[in-house]
Design a protein around this motif. Structure first.
Motif, short mmCIF file in Angstrom:
data_model
loop_
_atom_site.label_atom_id
_atom_site.label_comp_id
_atom_site.label_asym_id
_atom_site.label_seq_id
_atom_site.Cartn_x
_atom_site.Cartn_y
_atom_site.Cartn_z
N GLY A 84 34.66 -13.26 -25.51
CA GLY A 84 34.21 -13.02 -26.88
C GLY A 84 32.71 -13.13 -27.06
N VAL A 85 31.95 -12.68 -26.04
CA VAL A 85 30.49 -12.70 -26.15
C VAL A 85 30.06 -11.82 -27.34
N GLY A 86 29.13 -12.33 -28.15
CA GLY A 86 28.74 -11.64 -29.38
C GLY A 86 27.99 -10.35 -29.16
N LYS A 87 27.13 -10.34 -28.13
CA LYS A 87 26.33 -9.15 -27.87
C LYS A 87 26.04 -9.05 -26.38
N LEU A 88 26.05 -7.83 -25.87
CA LEU A 88 25.73 -7.63 -24.45
C LEU A 88 24.81 -6.42 -24.34
N VAL A 89 23.73 -6.60 -23.55
CA VAL A 89 22.77 -5.51 -23.32
C VAL A 89 22.82 -5.15 -21.84
N PHE A 90 23.29 -3.94 -21.56
CA PHE A 90 23.41 -3.47 -20.17
C PHE A 90 22.18 -2.64 -19.80
N LEU A 91 21.62 -2.89 -18.61
CA LEU A 91 20.46 -2.12 -18.15
C LEU A 91 20.90 -1.02 -17.19
N GLY A 92 20.60 0.21 -17.55
CA GLY A 92 20.86 1.34 -16.66
C GLY A 92 19.59 1.76 -15.96
N TYR A 136 34.40 -0.40 -24.28
CA TYR A 136 34.76 -1.72 -24.82
C TYR A 136 34.40 -1.80 -26.31
N ARG A 137 33.35 -1.08 -26.71
CA ARG A 137 33.01 -1.02 -28.14
C ARG A 137 34.12 -0.29 -28.90
N GLY A 141 36.02 -3.23 -30.06
CA GLY A 141 35.03 -3.59 -31.08
C GLY A 141 33.92 -4.49 -30.57
N CYS A 142 33.68 -4.51 -29.24
CA CYS A 142 32.62 -5.37 -28.69
C CYS A 142 31.25 -4.79 -29.02
N ASP A 143 30.29 -5.65 -29.35
CA ASP A 143 28.93 -5.17 -29.62
C ASP A 143 28.15 -5.12 -28.30
N PHE A 144 28.50 -4.15 -27.47
CA PHE A 144 27.87 -3.97 -26.16
C PHE A 144 27.00 -2.71 -26.25
N ILE A 145 25.72 -2.85 -25.87
CA ILE A 145 24.81 -1.71 -25.93
C ILE A 145 24.19 -1.46 -24.55
N ALA A 146 23.66 -0.25 -24.35
CA ALA A 146 23.08 0.10 -23.05
C ALA A 146 21.67 0.63 -23.22
N ALA A 147 20.75 0.10 -22.40
CA ALA A 147 19.35 0.53 -22.41
C ALA A 147 19.05 1.23 -21.08
N MET A 148 18.32 2.36 -21.13
CA MET A 148 17.98 3.09 -19.91
C MET A 148 16.49 2.99 -19.63
N PRO A 149 16.08 2.03 -18.78
CA PRO A 149 14.66 1.91 -18.47
C PRO A 149 14.21 2.97 -17.49
N THR A 150 12.95 3.37 -17.61
CA THR A 150 12.32 4.23 -16.63
C THR A 150 11.97 3.40 -15.39
N ASN A 151 11.25 3.97 -14.42
CA ASN A 151 10.84 3.22 -13.21
C ASN A 151 10.03 1.98 -13.62
N LEU A 152 10.38 0.84 -13.04
CA LEU A 152 9.72 -0.42 -13.41
C LEU A 152 8.75 -0.88 -12.32
N GLU A 217 26.85 2.98 -30.27
CA GLU A 217 27.42 3.47 -29.02
C GLU A 217 26.42 4.20 -28.11
N PRO A 218 25.55 5.08 -28.62
CA PRO A 218 24.66 5.80 -27.70
C PRO A 218 23.70 4.86 -26.97
N HIS A 219 23.44 5.17 -25.71
CA HIS A 219 22.45 4.37 -24.96
C HIS A 219 21.04 4.75 -25.44
N VAL A 220 20.06 3.89 -25.11
CA VAL A 220 18.69 4.09 -25.61
C VAL A 220 17.71 4.06 -24.44
N ASN A 221 16.87 5.11 -24.34
CA ASN A 221 15.82 5.14 -23.31
C ASN A 221 14.72 4.13 -23.61
N ILE A 222 14.22 3.47 -22.56
CA ILE A 222 13.03 2.60 -22.72
C ILE A 222 11.99 3.00 -21.70
N GLY A 223 10.85 3.47 -22.18
CA GLY A 223 9.77 3.88 -21.29
C GLY A 223 8.46 3.88 -22.06
#
Ligand code: GFB
Length: 307
Positions: A84-92, A136-137, A141-152, A217-223
């Motif tokens: 029952g984790v409240g929020k999860l941020v997945f890194l793609g 899972y969302r 109904g889990c508040d799990f989101i996904a972020a897509m980072p560029t090259n780090l 639901e949609p993933h979000v780019n981070i760059g």
């Protein structure tokens, strides 16, 4: 690198940070992960752990890149749901997009064409991670989101010349050439591919911003929204290091995808842009690198999996 940057960023947030290093917990073992999450009961989880590497590591260790990443993300996401984790941020990763996706790459370019072959195993695992968060969302109904980072790149990177990414490899090679008085440095490929580089501490800031302000639901780019060629990157690193020599291009090595620039308008609309310039980020990374070398650290051959 990403995990330790998140820890530095969270130090200013007044929260209790729970971590498990690889000596304590093997994230590929489902029972261990479920037990750890159930005992610790985090409110928020960042899934930064992954088996990662540069173009050569991706191309030569396909089973590890596919298996480790599928199982790590599946175990953590399922355990977070069960506890029952409240929020999860997945890194793609930006390599989830098709090799020849229209540039800059919007989030909806996902699954519209064939992947870049040098990193398709890693990409498939990361696409599965996005889909797990969405599934899972939808179903639970889990508040799990996904972020897509560029090259780090940045503090804590893997400077192994075979297994690491281009940013760390060039910094290590160019530093060594300067220290040993060599008049040239070998760069893999033609030097013409373009990449977008984000300072790991900026990524951490963007992830905390998303955790606070995004729940969908949609993933979000981070760059950063801007790119440089490998040749331009080599020039910049040489400038930061103070290396006056030349570059030689080994075209027997792969170029990989020709361009990989993220469209960051979704993240900008959420009120976040990357604060650190490429030059400042590399200067800070080189400073850290020199300090660690002076302290006797062996910066090559760091383990691939980071949490
Ligand atoms: O960071 P990198 O290894 O992977 O960069 P990708 C590869 C690019 O840098 C290619 C050139 O164009 C290489 O020819 N390059 C030049 C070098 N010299 C070197 C060197 O000494 N070392 C390395 N590694 N490259 C990554 C994936 O793809 O993209 C990751 O491997 C992740 O898993 C990331 O998905 C976003 O940028 O091609």
């Amino acid at each position: 690198m990403a995990g330790s940057a998140i820890l530095r960023r969270l130090a200013g947030e007044g929260c209790e940070v729970l971590t498990a290093d690889r000596a304590t917990l093997d994230l590929r073992r489902q029972e261990e992960v479920e037990r750890w999450v159930a005992q610790q009961r985090p409110d928020l989880v960042f899934v930064a752990a992954a088996t990662v590497g540069g173009i050569l590591a991706n191309a030569t260790r396909p089973a590890e890149f596919l298996y480790d990443n599928l199982v790590i993300e599946t175990n953590i996401i399922h355990a977070a749901y069960r506890t029952g984790v409240g929020k999860l941020v997945f890194l793609g990763s930006s390599c989830i997009y098709p090799r020849l996706a229209e540039q800059p790459m919007r989030e909806d370019a996902l699954l519209t064409g064939p992947l870049e072959p040098t990193n398709e195993w890693y990409a498939v695992a990361k696409i599965a991670g996005i889909k797990l968060c969405q599934a899972y969302r939808r179903q639970y109904g889990c508040d799990f989101i996904a972020a897509m980072p560029t090259n780090l790149y940045g503090i804590g990177d893997n400077f192994d010349l075979q297994g690491g990414h281009v940013a760390a490899a060039l910094l290590a090679k160019i530093h060594r050439a300067k220290a040993e008085g060599l008049d040239s440095v070998e760069i893999w490929g033609t030097g013409t591919p373009k990449r977008e580089f984000l300072f790991a501490d900026d990524l951490a800031d963007g992830l905390v911003h998303l955790a606070k302000h995004y729940s969908d639901e949609p993933h979000v780019n981070i760059g950063t929204g801007s790119e440089v060629s490998i040749r331009e990157l080599a020039d910049l690193v040489a400038d930061v290091v103070g290396y006056p020599g030349r570059f030689q291009y080994d075209t027997s090595k792969p170029d990989g995808t020709p361009r990989k620039l993220l469209d960051v308008s979704r993240m900008t609309a959420l009120g976040w842009t990357a604060p650190t310039s490429l030059r400042d980020g590399f200067a800070a990374t080189y400073c850290w690198y020199l300090e660690r070398l002076a302290g006797g650290a062996d910066l090559r051959g760091q383990p691939a999996r980071t949490a």
